[in-house]
Write a protein that holds these residues in place. Structure first.
Motif: not given
Length: 305
Positions: A173-183, A188-197
């Motif tokens: 399982m791979r995951y990442d989360a981010s938060i950002y600001y543009y002027n 904004g924010t993003s969430l990602s979840l990936t399963f590799d089998y």
């Protein structure tokens, strides 16, 4: 009178020699071009790194740089003029203890699983030139921070955490989360979840999910994909994929979905690849009528990682 077979053999040999000679000249030109670009990338990386020169730096450490360039055409039955151009440049800076990278792209590099053949997909229609410095506490850290310019030349800051967890010998399982600001676009924010089998030695199955919240439009973009990576041999692979994506405003709904089969093959050069991808795309603004297309791409890597 000379023997006809001998004369024919002579001309065939001459023609073959000319063909081989032309191929050799082309190969020499191609290798020379790759070498010149790679050396230019490394020289530029070293020039930039010299701004942060450190007298205590080990002599065997040097700045590294890599360029990834992808060009392609993606015509489909409702849009025959789709063209793709992707560029990514990354420079590693040893004078900053390899904790800072300079990154230049013209696309969102986090979107490896987006609907690549859909032109103005919801997830990539705001992509533009992105220039940023990325900082990590250590080279192997999953936490990184960026400052730079992107999305129609807005200045921005972004923090991201990514990691992987092995659930079994064949499932990751791979995951990442981010938060950002543009002027202008704000937060904004993003969430990602990936399963590799690992289904077998030559087949990898992937299930990918991604959500992104945009403060400017007060909605979520969502995406799911199912992929199968089939290795044919050491230089070729086939990727089977089904991708869907949508939005949450004015309601939670599907915007487009796509099915494709992609053949990716390495050429005789380990830095040069090509892809052939037939696909079928359905879009809401086209009343979900099937649009048939064929993507043709070539991708090259230059420099040294």
């Amino acid at each position: 009178m000379p023997n006809f077979r001998i004369v024919a053999l002579f001309f065939l040999t001459l023609h073959f020699s000319k063909t081989v000679s032309a191929q050799e000249e082309q190969a020499v030109w191609l290798d020379s071009m790759h070498k010149n670009i790679s050396e230019s990338v490394l020289d530029t990386a070293q020039w930039f790194d010299n701004f942060f020169a450190n007298e205590n730096l080990q002599e065997d450490q040097k700045a590294l740089g890599e360029v990834r360039l992808r060009l392609g055409i993606e015509p489909r039955s409702r849009s025959l003029e789709e063209f793709e151009a992707r560029l990514k440049v990354r420079v590693k800076l040893p004078n900053l203890k390899n904790r800072v990278d300079l990154i230049l792209t013209d696309f969102d590099e986090d979107q490896d699983d987006k609907i690549g053949s859909s032109g103005n997909s919801q997830f990539n229609r705001e992509d533009s030139i992105n220039l940023a410095l990325r900082y990590k506490v250590s080279p192997d850290s999953g936490l990184s921070h960026r400052i730079g310019f992107g999305r129609r030349f807005q200045y921005y800051a972004k923090s991201r955490y990514r990691d992987a967890l092995s659930l079994s010998n064949s499932l990751e399982m791979r995951y990442d989360a981010s938060i950002y600001y543009y002027n202008r676009d704000k937060f904004g924010t993003s969430l990602s979840l990936t399963f590799d089998y690992d289904y077998s030695k030559h087949l990898l199955l992937r299930y990918h999910n991604r959500f992104e919240y945009r403060d400017r439009s007060n909605d979520w973009l969502w995406q799911h994909s199912w992929q199968g990576f089939k290795q044919i041999n050491d230089t070729s692979a086939v990727i089977y994929g089904y991708y869907i994506e949508g939005i949450t405003q004015p309601n939670y709904r599907l915007e487009e979905h796509l099915v494709s089969v992609k053949l990716r093959k390495q050429t005789k050069r380990n830095w040069l690849f090509y892809e052939v991808e037939p696909f079928i795309l359905w879009r809401r603004n086209e009343h979900f009528s099937a649009s048939y297309g064929l993507a043709l791409r070539i991708e090259g890597y230059f420099g040294e990682r």
